[in-house]
Scaffold this motif. Sequence first.
Motif, PDB file in Angstrom:
ATOM      1  N   GLU A 127      19.997  56.084  14.503  1.00  9.77           N
ATOM      2  CA  GLU A 127      20.511  56.489  15.817  1.00  9.77           C
ATOM      3  C   GLU A 127      19.497  56.212  16.919  1.00  9.77           C
ATOM      4  O   GLU A 127      19.850  55.745  18.003  1.00  9.77           O
ATOM      5  CB  GLU A 127      20.892  57.976  15.822  1.00  9.77           C
ATOM      6  N   VAL A 128      18.225  56.505  16.660  1.00 10.08           N
ATOM      7  CA  VAL A 128      17.175  56.237  17.653  1.00 10.08           C
ATOM      8  C   VAL A 128      17.044  54.732  17.874  1.00 10.08           C
ATOM      9  O   VAL A 128      16.934  54.273  19.010  1.00 10.08           O
ATOM     10  CB  VAL A 128      15.823  56.849  17.211  1.00 10.08           C
ATOM     11  N   TYR A 129      17.072  53.964  16.810  1.00 12.98           N
ATOM     12  CA  TYR A 129      16.967  52.508  16.924  1.00 12.98           C
ATOM     13  C   TYR A 129      18.127  51.963  17.768  1.00 12.98           C
ATOM     14  O   TYR A 129      17.924  51.156  18.670  1.00 12.98           O
ATOM     15  CB  TYR A 129      16.968  51.875  15.531  1.00 12.98           C
ATOM     16  N   THR A 130      19.343  52.434  17.513  1.00 15.12           N
ATOM     17  CA  THR A 130      20.509  51.995  18.282  1.00 15.12           C
ATOM     18  C   THR A 130      20.362  52.390  19.744  1.00 15.12           C
ATOM     19  O   THR A 130      20.664  51.605  20.648  1.00 15.12           O
ATOM     20  CB  THR A 130      21.795  52.606  17.688  1.00 15.12           C
ATOM     21  N   HIS A 131      19.884  53.605  19.980  1.00 20.64           N
ATOM     22  CA  HIS A 131      19.662  54.061  21.365  1.00 20.64           C
ATOM     23  C   HIS A 131      18.649  53.163  22.078  1.00 20.64           C
ATOM     24  O   HIS A 131      18.867  52.771  23.234  1.00 20.64           O
ATOM     25  CB  HIS A 131      19.182  55.512  21.369  1.00 20.64           C
ATOM     26  N   CYS A 132      17.565  52.824  21.416  1.00 23.36           N
ATOM     27  CA  CYS A 132      16.540  51.968  22.030  1.00 23.36           C
ATOM     28  C   CYS A 132      17.081  50.577  22.322  1.00 23.36           C
ATOM     29  O   CYS A 132      16.755  49.985  23.356  1.00 23.36           O
ATOM     30  CB  CYS A 132      15.305  51.903  21.133  1.00 23.36           C
ATOM     31  N   LYS A 133      17.921  50.056  21.435  1.00 25.25           N
ATOM     32  CA  LYS A 133      18.553  48.755  21.695  1.00 25.25           C
ATOM     33  C   LYS A 133      19.437  48.827  22.933  1.00 25.25           C
ATOM     34  O   LYS A 133      19.432  47.935  23.774  1.00 25.25           O
ATOM     35  CB  LYS A 133      19.379  48.300  20.488  1.00 25.25           C
ATOM     36  N   ARG A 134      20.191  49.911  23.055  1.00 24.08           N
ATOM     37  CA  ARG A 134      21.053  50.074  24.223  1.00 24.08           C
ATOM     38  C   ARG A 134      20.222  50.171  25.503  1.00 24.08           C
ATOM     39  O   ARG A 134      20.543  49.561  26.516  1.00 24.08           O
ATOM     40  CB  ARG A 134      21.928  51.323  24.092  1.00 24.08           C
ATOM     41  N   GLU A 135      19.136  50.905  25.455  1.00 23.60           N
ATOM     42  CA  GLU A 135      18.256  51.034  26.616  1.00 23.60           C
ATOM     43  C   GLU A 135      17.648  49.685  26.993  1.00 23.60           C
ATOM     44  O   GLU A 135      17.493  49.382  28.174  1.00 23.60           O
ATOM     45  CB  GLU A 135      17.154  52.059  26.348  1.00 23.60           C
ATOM     46  N   LEU A 136      17.312  48.870  25.984  1.00 24.93           N
ATOM     47  CA  LEU A 136      16.791  47.530  26.241  1.00 24.93           C
ATOM     48  C   LEU A 136      17.820  46.691  26.988  1.00 24.93           C
ATOM     49  O   LEU A 136      17.516  46.055  27.996  1.00 24.93           O
ATOM     50  CB  LEU A 136      16.405  46.842  24.925  1.00 24.93           C
ATOM     51  N   VAL A 137      19.052  46.692  26.517  1.00 18.77           N
ATOM     52  CA  VAL A 137      20.116  45.922  27.163  1.00 18.77           C
ATOM     53  C   VAL A 137      20.311  46.396  28.599  1.00 18.77           C
ATOM     54  O   VAL A 137      20.436  45.593  29.526  1.00 18.77           O
ATOM     55  CB  VAL A 137      21.427  46.003  26.353  1.00 18.77           C
ATOM     56  N   GLN A 138      20.319  47.711  28.815  1.00 16.31           N
ATOM     57  CA  GLN A 138      20.504  48.245  30.161  1.00 16.31           C
ATOM     58  C   GLN A 138      19.352  47.840  31.081  1.00 16.31           C
ATOM     59  O   GLN A 138      19.561  47.521  32.261  1.00 16.31           O
ATOM     60  CB  GLN A 138      20.652  49.769  30.127  1.00 16.31           C
ATOM     61  N   ALA A 139      18.132  47.830  30.569  1.00 15.60           N
ATOM     62  CA  ALA A 139      16.971  47.419  31.374  1.00 15.60           C
ATOM     63  C   ALA A 139      17.072  45.938  31.744  1.00 15.60           C
ATOM     64  O   ALA A 139      16.717  45.548  32.871  1.00 15.60           O
ATOM     65  CB  ALA A 139      15.677  47.695  30.609  1.00 15.60           C
ATOM     66  N   ILE A 140      17.557  45.123  30.833  1.00 10.21           N
ATOM     67  CA  ILE A 140      17.728  43.693  31.124  1.00 10.21           C
ATOM     68  C   ILE A 140      18.773  43.506  32.211  1.00 10.21           C
ATOM     69  O   ILE A 140      18.582  42.726  33.148  1.00 10.21           O
ATOM     70  CB  ILE A 140      18.092  42.920  29.840  1.00 10.21           C
ATOM     71  N   TRP A 141      19.898  44.229  32.111  1.00 14.18           N
ATOM     72  CA  TRP A 141      20.932  44.140  33.156  1.00 14.18           C
ATOM     73  C   TRP A 141      20.365  44.553  34.509  1.00 14.18           C
ATOM     74  O   TRP A 141      20.678  43.956  35.537  1.00 14.18           O
ATOM     75  CB  TRP A 141      22.150  44.984  32.809  1.00 14.18           C
ATOM     76  N   LYS A 142      19.533  45.581  34.537  1.00 17.79           N
ATOM     77  CA  LYS A 142      18.934  46.028  35.798  1.00 17.79           C
ATOM     78  C   LYS A 142      18.074  44.921  36.412  1.00 17.79           C
ATOM     79  O   LYS A 142      18.084  44.722  37.626  1.00 17.79           O
ATOM     80  CB  LYS A 142      18.103  47.291  35.565  1.00 17.79           C
ATOM     81  N   LEU A 143      17.357  44.186  35.570  1.00 17.72           N
ATOM     82  CA  LEU A 143      16.560  43.055  36.072  1.00 17.72           C
ATOM     83  C   LEU A 143      17.448  41.927  36.588  1.00 17.72           C
ATOM     84  O   LEU A 143      17.178  41.326  37.627  1.00 17.72           O
ATOM     85  CB  LEU A 143      15.638  42.522  34.970  1.00 17.72           C
TER      86      LEU A 143
END
Length: 82
Positions: free
Chosen positions: A26-42
């Motif tokens: 669950e933590v790994y999946t959450h971190c992947k989602r946060e990574l994708v969101q950070a990329i979209w923000k950039l």
Amino acid sequence: MNSNSQLPDDFQDTYISFFDDASSDEVYTHCKRELVQAIWKLLLDEKFMHAYKYGIVVRCGDGITRRVFPRFFTYSADYPEK
């Protein structure tokens, strides 16, 4: 990091160095989602959003000047729930 939103190979090692235990799925999946969101923000910075709203005037290969509106199209096959 490869193109399908994977975290770096040393993610677990780094996680363990902070928390003294491996991350759960669950933590790994959450971190992947946060990574994708950070990329979209950039990607969706102020300059892109201006071009998205007002377009960019470009001279095309046929010599005609046109206003184009950049867009992102995504394919979410990696996420069966969507």
